[in-house]
Design a protein around this motif. Sequence first.
Motif, PDB file in Angstrom:
ATOM      1  N   SER A  22       0.839  -1.218  -0.055  1.00 17.21           N
ATOM      2  CA  SER A  22       0.025   0.050  -0.159  1.00 17.21           C
ATOM      3  C   SER A  22       1.002   1.335   0.212  1.00 17.21           C
ATOM      4  CB  SER A  22      -0.886   0.087   1.205  1.00 17.21           C
ATOM      5  OG  SER A  22      -1.788  -1.112   1.145  1.00 17.21           O
ATOM      6  N   TRP A  23       1.996   1.459   0.729  1.00 18.09           N
ATOM      7  CA  TRP A  23       2.913   2.257   0.759  1.00 18.09           C
ATOM      8  C   TRP A  23       3.534   2.493  -0.685  1.00 18.09           C
ATOM      9  CZ3 TRP A  23       4.352   6.771   2.354  1.00 18.09           C
ATOM     10  CH2 TRP A  23       5.460   7.227   2.171  1.00 18.09           C
ATOM     11  N   VAL A  24       3.880   1.648  -1.375  1.00 21.92           N
ATOM     12  CA  VAL A  24       4.712   1.450  -2.484  1.00 21.92           C
ATOM     13  C   VAL A  24       3.430   1.961  -3.630  1.00 21.92           C
ATOM     14  CG1 VAL A  24       5.510   0.101  -4.411  1.00 21.92           C
ATOM     15  CG2 VAL A  24       6.322  -0.587  -2.037  1.00 21.92           C
ATOM     16  N   MET A  25       2.121   1.766  -3.509  1.00 22.12           N
ATOM     17  CA  MET A  25       1.151   2.036  -4.442  1.00 22.12           C
ATOM     18  C   MET A  25       1.118   3.738  -4.282  1.00 22.12           C
ATOM     19  SD  MET A  25      -0.365   0.109  -6.496  1.00 22.12           S
ATOM     20  CE  MET A  25      -1.980   0.664  -6.577  1.00 22.12           C
ATOM     21  N   PHE A  26       0.885   4.063  -2.897  1.00 21.53           N
ATOM     22  CA  PHE A  26       0.619   5.398  -2.674  1.00 21.53           C
ATOM     23  C   PHE A  26       1.952   6.381  -3.461  1.00 21.53           C
ATOM     24  CE2 PHE A  26       2.009   9.161   0.123  1.00 21.53           C
ATOM     25  CZ  PHE A  26       0.958   9.849  -0.184  1.00 21.53           C
ATOM     26  N   VAL A  27       3.053   5.928  -2.834  1.00 17.70           N
ATOM     27  CA  VAL A  27       4.287   6.757  -3.491  1.00 17.70           C
ATOM     28  C   VAL A  27       4.209   6.614  -5.042  1.00 17.70           C
ATOM     29  CG1 VAL A  27       6.783   6.743  -3.707  1.00 17.70           C
ATOM     30  CG2 VAL A  27       5.722   6.057  -1.442  1.00 17.70           C
ATOM     31  N   LEU A  69      11.740   9.031  -1.240  1.00 17.49           N
ATOM     32  CA  LEU A  69      10.415   8.291  -1.102  1.00 17.49           C
ATOM     33  C   LEU A  69      10.492   7.030  -1.983  1.00 17.49           C
ATOM     34  CD1 LEU A  69       7.644  11.098  -0.305  1.00 17.49           C
ATOM     35  CD2 LEU A  69       8.911   9.680   1.363  1.00 17.49           C
ATOM     36  N   TYR A  70      10.830   7.375  -3.050  1.00 20.57           N
ATOM     37  CA  TYR A  70      11.314   6.096  -3.859  1.00 20.57           C
ATOM     38  C   TYR A  70      12.085   5.119  -3.251  1.00 20.57           C
ATOM     39  CZ  TYR A  70       8.030   5.757  -7.857  1.00 20.57           C
ATOM     40  OH  TYR A  70       6.839   5.328  -8.569  1.00 20.57           O
ATOM     41  N   ILE A  71      13.076   5.632  -2.755  1.00 22.17           N
ATOM     42  CA  ILE A  71      14.094   4.687  -2.110  1.00 22.17           C
ATOM     43  C   ILE A  71      13.335   3.749  -1.045  1.00 22.17           C
ATOM     44  CG2 ILE A  71      15.965   4.560  -0.483  1.00 22.17           C
ATOM     45  CD1 ILE A  71      17.355   7.036  -1.890  1.00 22.17           C
ATOM     46  N   SER A  72      12.493   4.567  -0.131  1.00 25.02           N
ATOM     47  CA  SER A  72      11.825   3.620   0.839  1.00 25.02           C
ATOM     48  C   SER A  72      10.977   2.946   0.047  1.00 25.02           C
ATOM     49  CB  SER A  72      11.125   4.978   1.644  1.00 25.02           C
ATOM     50  OG  SER A  72       9.969   5.484   1.114  1.00 25.02           O
ATOM     51  N   ALA A  73      10.130   3.293  -0.707  1.00 25.73           N
ATOM     52  CA  ALA A  73       9.190   2.264  -1.674  1.00 25.73           C
ATOM     53  C   ALA A  73       9.925   1.214  -2.171  1.00 25.73           C
ATOM     54  CB  ALA A  73       8.562   3.226  -2.701  1.00 25.73           C
ATOM     55  N   PHE A  74      11.112   1.428  -2.995  1.00 30.12           N
ATOM     56  CA  PHE A  74      11.795   0.327  -3.411  1.00 30.12           C
ATOM     57  C   PHE A  74      12.410  -0.686  -2.295  1.00 30.12           C
ATOM     58  CE2 PHE A  74      16.424  -1.161  -4.216  1.00 30.12           C
ATOM     59  CZ  PHE A  74      16.262  -2.135  -4.980  1.00 30.12           C
ATOM     60  N   THR A  76      11.014  -0.994   0.811  1.00 32.01           N
ATOM     61  CA  THR A  76       9.891  -1.734   1.065  1.00 32.01           C
ATOM     62  C   THR A  76       9.258  -2.737   0.082  1.00 32.01           C
ATOM     63  OG1 THR A  76       9.273   0.238   2.253  1.00 32.01           O
ATOM     64  CG2 THR A  76       7.300  -1.407   1.874  1.00 32.01           C
ATOM     65  N   CYS A  77       9.457  -2.526  -1.052  1.00 31.23           N
ATOM     66  CA  CYS A  77       8.608  -3.501  -2.168  1.00 31.23           C
ATOM     67  C   CYS A  77       9.875  -4.538  -2.249  1.00 31.23           C
ATOM     68  CB  CYS A  77       8.427  -2.850  -3.399  1.00 31.23           C
ATOM     69  SG  CYS A  77       7.667  -3.597  -4.677  1.00 31.23           S
ATOM     70  N   ALA A  78      11.014  -4.540  -2.291  1.00 28.19           N
ATOM     71  CA  ALA A  78      12.057  -5.541  -2.379  1.00 28.19           C
ATOM     72  C   ALA A  78      11.944  -6.435  -1.201  1.00 28.19           C
ATOM     73  CB  ALA A  78      13.412  -4.894  -2.721  1.00 28.19           C
ATOM     74  N   ARG A  93       5.117 -10.446 -10.646  1.00 32.47           N
ATOM     75  CA  ARG A  93       4.689  -9.075 -10.485  1.00 32.47           C
ATOM     76  C   ARG A  93       5.290  -8.252  -9.370  1.00 32.47           C
ATOM     77  NH1 ARG A  93      -0.265 -11.563 -12.584  1.00 32.47           N
ATOM     78  NH2 ARG A  93      -0.617 -10.972 -14.494  1.00 32.47           N
ATOM     79  N   ARG A  94       5.269  -8.702  -8.284  1.00 31.10           N
ATOM     80  CA  ARG A  94       5.941  -7.910  -7.049  1.00 31.10           C
ATOM     81  C   ARG A  94       7.526  -7.575  -7.563  1.00 31.10           C
ATOM     82  NH1 ARG A  94       2.464 -10.754  -2.527  1.00 31.10           N
ATOM     83  NH2 ARG A  94       0.433  -9.537  -2.943  1.00 31.10           N
ATOM     84  N   ALA A  95       8.064  -8.821  -7.973  1.00 31.78           N
ATOM     85  CA  ALA A  95       9.615  -8.953  -8.143  1.00 31.78           C
ATOM     86  C   ALA A  95       9.779  -7.804  -9.302  1.00 31.78           C
ATOM     87  CB  ALA A  95      10.110 -10.053  -8.815  1.00 31.78           C
ATOM     88  N   ALA A  96       9.062  -7.636 -10.472  1.00 35.40           N
ATOM     89  CA  ALA A  96       9.252  -6.702 -11.415  1.00 35.40           C
ATOM     90  C   ALA A  96       9.034  -5.492 -10.953  1.00 35.40           C
ATOM     91  CB  ALA A  96       8.132  -6.967 -12.677  1.00 35.40           C
ATOM     92  N   ALA A  97       7.814  -5.248 -10.189  1.00 36.26           N
ATOM     93  CA  ALA A  97       7.653  -3.717  -9.555  1.00 36.26           C
ATOM     94  C   ALA A  97       8.661  -3.316  -8.652  1.00 36.26           C
ATOM     95  CB  ALA A  97       6.332  -3.970  -8.845  1.00 36.26           C
ATOM     96  N   SER A  98       9.475  -4.242  -7.902  1.00 33.00           N
ATOM     97  CA  SER A  98      10.501  -3.979  -7.417  1.00 33.00           C
ATOM     98  C   SER A  98      11.820  -3.378  -8.033  1.00 33.00           C
ATOM     99  CB  SER A  98      11.108  -5.129  -6.505  1.00 33.00           C
ATOM    100  OG  SER A  98      10.234  -5.563  -5.479  1.00 33.00           O
ATOM    101  N   PHE A  99      12.286  -4.264  -9.306  1.00 36.48           N
ATOM    102  CA  PHE A  99      12.927  -3.782 -10.254  1.00 36.48           C
ATOM    103  C   PHE A  99      12.689  -2.361 -10.868  1.00 36.48           C
ATOM    104  CE2 PHE A  99      14.134  -3.329 -14.730  1.00 36.48           C
ATOM    105  CZ  PHE A  99      15.501  -3.465 -14.589  1.00 36.48           C
ATOM    106  N   PHE A 100      11.260  -1.970 -11.344  1.00 34.00           N
ATOM    107  CA  PHE A 100      10.951  -0.892 -11.757  1.00 34.00           C
ATOM    108  C   PHE A 100      11.117   0.294 -10.806  1.00 34.00           C
ATOM    109  CE2 PHE A 100       9.526  -3.547 -15.142  1.00 34.00           C
ATOM    110  CZ  PHE A 100      10.116  -2.942 -16.366  1.00 34.00           C
ATOM    111  N   ALA A 101      10.718   0.005  -9.553  1.00 38.52           N
ATOM    112  CA  ALA A 101      11.071   0.974  -8.385  1.00 38.52           C
ATOM    113  C   ALA A 101      12.523   1.264  -8.284  1.00 38.52           C
ATOM    114  CB  ALA A 101      10.283   0.331  -7.279  1.00 38.52           C
TER     115      ALA A 101
END
Length: 135
Positions: A22-27, A69-74, A76-78, A93-101
């Motif tokens: 949810s934090w990653v989505m917000f950021v 904030l993207y550092i924290s999102a990355f 968190t997501c990873a 999908r979550r691993a790909a989202a971590s890479f793109f973050a």
Amino acid sequence: VLGLLVWALIADTTYYLHAAYSWVMFVSIFFWILTILFFVIYLFQLQLKFYTIPWSLVLMIFNAVATVLYISAFVTCAAAVQPTSWRQWDYNRRAAASFFACVVMITYGVSTFFSFRAWKGLGSNAATSQVTDRV
């Protein structure tokens, strides 16, 4: 486009079951919308109508905050990606989202560097310095 990939990949999973996503989505959505807004402002040259606003400073602060904030999102997501997930498609999908973050984080970091140079006037050339000297 890269920020759109981050939140589209997360949105396609069951992110609402995990607070970290949810934090990653917000950021990602927040900065995607603000980036589109700045793009439209510069595309239609609306910054020239509001000349009292120091746009180079505003853009540098925006990029710096987005980077942090993207550092924290990355991170968190990873950290929230679990390789032993019972849903393989969620893991991919979550691993790909971590890479793109991570890629978006680096992109905002590079933009912060160039925004800083523009704010300090280090990136000027002969054409821009002549135009600003006459005004």
